[in-house]
Design an enzyme around this catalytic site. Structure first.
Site, PDB file in Angstrom:
ATOM      1  N   GLY A   1      51.630  -1.227   7.845  1.00  0.00           N
ATOM      2  CA  GLY A   1      50.567  -1.611   6.925  1.00  0.00           C
ATOM      3  C   GLY A   1      49.237  -1.088   7.388  1.00  0.00           C
ATOM      4  N   THR A   2      48.296  -1.018   6.449  1.00  0.00           N
ATOM      5  CA  THR A   2      46.966  -0.550   6.790  1.00  0.00           C
ATOM      6  C   THR A   2      45.941  -1.301   5.971  1.00  0.00           C
ATOM      7  OG1 THR A   2      45.525   1.391   6.892  1.00  0.00           O
ATOM      8  CG2 THR A   2      47.052   1.288   5.056  1.00  0.00           C
ATOM      9  N   GLY A   3      44.723  -1.409   6.501  1.00  0.00           N
ATOM     10  CA  GLY A   3      43.626  -2.096   5.830  1.00  0.00           C
ATOM     11  C   GLY A   3      42.322  -1.392   6.099  1.00  0.00           C
TER      12      GLY A   3
ATOM     13  N   GLY B   1      41.897  -1.439  10.204  1.00  0.00           N
ATOM     14  CA  GLY B   1      42.851  -0.902  11.154  1.00  0.00           C
ATOM     15  C   GLY B   1      44.253  -0.819  10.579  1.00  0.00           C
TER      16      GLY B   1
ATOM     17  N   VAL C   1      48.522  -1.815  11.209  1.00  0.00           N
ATOM     18  CA  VAL C   1      49.420  -2.797  11.815  1.00  0.00           C
ATOM     19  C   VAL C   1      50.724  -2.088  12.160  1.00  0.00           C
ATOM     20  CG1 VAL C   1      50.648  -4.965  11.524  1.00  0.00           C
ATOM     21  CG2 VAL C   1      48.371  -4.677  10.527  1.00  0.00           C
TER      22      VAL C   1
ATOM     23  N   LYS D   1      47.879  -5.049  15.734  1.00  0.00           N
ATOM     24  CA  LYS D   1      46.824  -4.586  14.817  1.00  0.00           C
ATOM     25  C   LYS D   1      45.807  -3.781  15.612  1.00  0.00           C
ATOM     26  CE  LYS D   1      43.719  -7.413  12.973  1.00  0.00           C
ATOM     27  NZ  LYS D   1      43.143  -8.443  12.098  1.00  0.00           N
TER      28      LYS D   1
ATOM     29  N   ASP E   1      37.987 -17.459   4.828  1.00  0.00           N
ATOM     30  CA  ASP E   1      38.588 -16.397   3.999  1.00  0.00           C
ATOM     31  C   ASP E   1      40.088 -16.635   3.836  1.00  0.00           C
ATOM     32  OD1 ASP E   1      38.801 -14.165   2.455  1.00  0.00           O
ATOM     33  OD2 ASP E   1      38.749 -12.729   4.105  1.00  0.00           O
TER      34      ASP E   1
END
Length: 496
Positions: free
Chosen positions: A316-318, A321, A323, A337, A437
């Site tokens: 995964g990515t955000g 960064g 994961v 992460k 959040d």
């Protein structure tokens, strides 16, 4: 003295003097004119509260929040003003006249509440090296003028509403090493030029196209993880080899049998060696610490298990960064992460990283993700968590198959688990902790569909002996209505 001058008539000498003087005057006047154009663009954008600054002359702009200049006072870096980011005001991207900033090198406008399309004039920023427009409400197509950004190294447009096809010109940018177009409405097929970009670069290229509406087969040479969440993308099947000549089969069988015998001998030898070998402690130093497992896991061990953070381990990515799923030698699997290099240099990201480490190291609850370790170094930073097999609640709800499997009884259990975790944070922790959040992206699910709250980067500790006030933080659609920006016409939604 040059004898050529003596051969000139008086009229020719005077004409040469006038031409030279005109060139010099133009060179001197060009810089103030450019500075005035930059100042006018900043003042007319409406992004900065002019009343908060004492605007006396053009040079005072260099002291405004989010603006940096070079030695002659020309703007080289524009970041989203901090109060604009926290107030979540809504502005059209086109209100900032980009063509005025001929010396601009970095444009960082993530989570700035920007709407409208990306202006075609962005192609005039020929000195631009860093472009981040993520987490906004930008729509329309990616302009083809972006091919003029020959010095660009980073383009991050994730979490917007951008549509259209991916311009093939992106694959021909010579210095591009990070391209993130995930979480948009892009459609069509992946240009072959992006595959060539990955293959022709000597250094790794970070390419993220997940959660769009792309279709067609995955181009050969493109890692499948880059296209997660594109349901119409076809994963190519490996063709089984066909042996037409019968005489090849005996040779093949003998080769396979020999290889299997060799593997068995090696496994037996290694098992015997491990059985009689004395345990050796791994190095740890002062870079890495971990509390949950027996012994210590060294920084070098993590690098070895991920093959230097090879992207095949990325799940995964955000915005901040990637994961990674990391299998450890003891059989455990953890989630790692790792912050992007350019994010680690941001003071805000550094504060968020330290806050998450500080908060998670003090709490323990069955519905709060367990922090197993961290690495804090000037060149690399990452966090290690307990691995959640089902991923985020957001990804489950937006997957048609898993959303059906997540029937109502499981959803009620998820709500109860999150409620228990929030009650623990607010009433059982000393001092109390406010997450700020709680969104579906920050709720992770294990193999038993049990929820775990994650991402404590914006969390705050409340002190008993003084008043506590925090700025508005969180994800649109999850912030309390009374404190969210009512003027914003577009909010995030939840399929729950």
């Amino acid at each position: 003295m040059n004898p050529f001058i003596f051969n000139l008539h008086g009229t020719e000498i005077w004409s040469a003097f006038l031409i030279t003087s005109n060139v010099i005057l133009r060179a001197i006047a060009s810089t103030p004119l450019e500075l005035e154009m930059e100042a006018s663009a900043i003042l007319n954008s409406g992004w900065w509260n002019i009343s908060d600054y004492n605007y006396n002359d053009i040079s005072s702009l260099c002291e405004w929040n989010g603006i940096s200049c070079n030695h002659i006072g020309s703007i080289t870096k524009i970041k989203c003003p901090c109060y604009l980011r926290y107030e979540k005001a809504f502005h059209q991207f086109s209100s900032l006249k980009l063509s005025a900033f001929q010396n601009l090198e970095r444009l960082d406008l993530w989570s700035c509440g920007l709407g409208g399309s990306i202006p075609f004039e962005i192609g005039n920023l020929t000195k631009l090296t860093f472009l981040v427009l993520s987490h906004n409400f930008l729509n329309g197509e990616i302009p083809f003028s972006i091919e003029n950004l020959g010095k660009i190294t980073t383009i991050d447009l994730n979490h917007n509403l951008i549509s259209g096809e991916i311009p093939p010109q992106l694959g021909y940018l010579p210095n591009l090493n990070t391209l993130d177009l995930s979480d948009n409405n892009l459609y069509g097929m992946v240009p072959q030029s992006l595959v060539l970009l990955l293959q022709n670069k000597s250094e790794p290229v970070n390419l993220f196209l997940s959660y769009n509406n792309l279709k067609g087969p995955i181009p050969y040479g493109l890692p499948p993880y880059t296209l997660l969440g594109n349901k119409d993308v076809l994963v190519p099947r490996k063709k089984k080899p066909i042996y037409q000549q019968a005489k090849i089969l005996p040779i093949l069988i003998c080769s396979i049998a020999s290889f299997l015998i060799l593997v068995c001998v090696m496994l037996i030898h290694n098992a015997t060696k491990k059985k009689h070998a004395k345990p050796i402690a791994t190095k740890n130093g002062d870079l890495f610490s971990i509390w949950n497992y027996d012994g210590h896991i060294a920084y070098e061990d993590i690098i070895k298990e991920t093959e230097g953070f090879d992207m095949k381990y990325c799940v995964g990515t955000g915005a901040y960064g990637c994961v990674y799923k990391v299998p450890l030698p003891n059989g455990k699997v953890v989630a790692l992460k790792k912050l992007h290099g350019f994010v680690a240099e941001d003071p805000t990201a550094d504060e968020s990283f330290r806050s998450e480490v500080d908060v998670l190291s003090k709490i323990k609850h069955r519905h709060i993700v367990k922090l197993l370790g961290f690495c804090m170094h000037k060149r690399i930073r990452f966090l290690i968590y307990e691995y959640m097999e089902k991923g985020s609640l957001f990804s489950v709800l937006y997957d048609d198959v898993e959303a059906i499997e997540l029937e109502w009884r499981k959803r009620v259990n998820i709500i109860k688990g999150i409620a228990h975790a929030l009650s623990y944070l607010h009433h059982d922790c000393i001092p109390p902790i406010v997450h700020r959040d709680i969104s579906s992206s920050n709720i992770l699910l294990n193999s038993e569909w049990e929820p775990n709250i994650s991402d404590f980067g914006t969390a705050r500790l409340l002190k008993y002996d003084c008043s506590n006030r925090t700025i508005v933080a969180g994800t649109y659609g999850y912030i309390a209505p009374e404190i969210s920006d009512q003027s914003c016409p577009l909010k995030s939604f939840v399929r729950f």
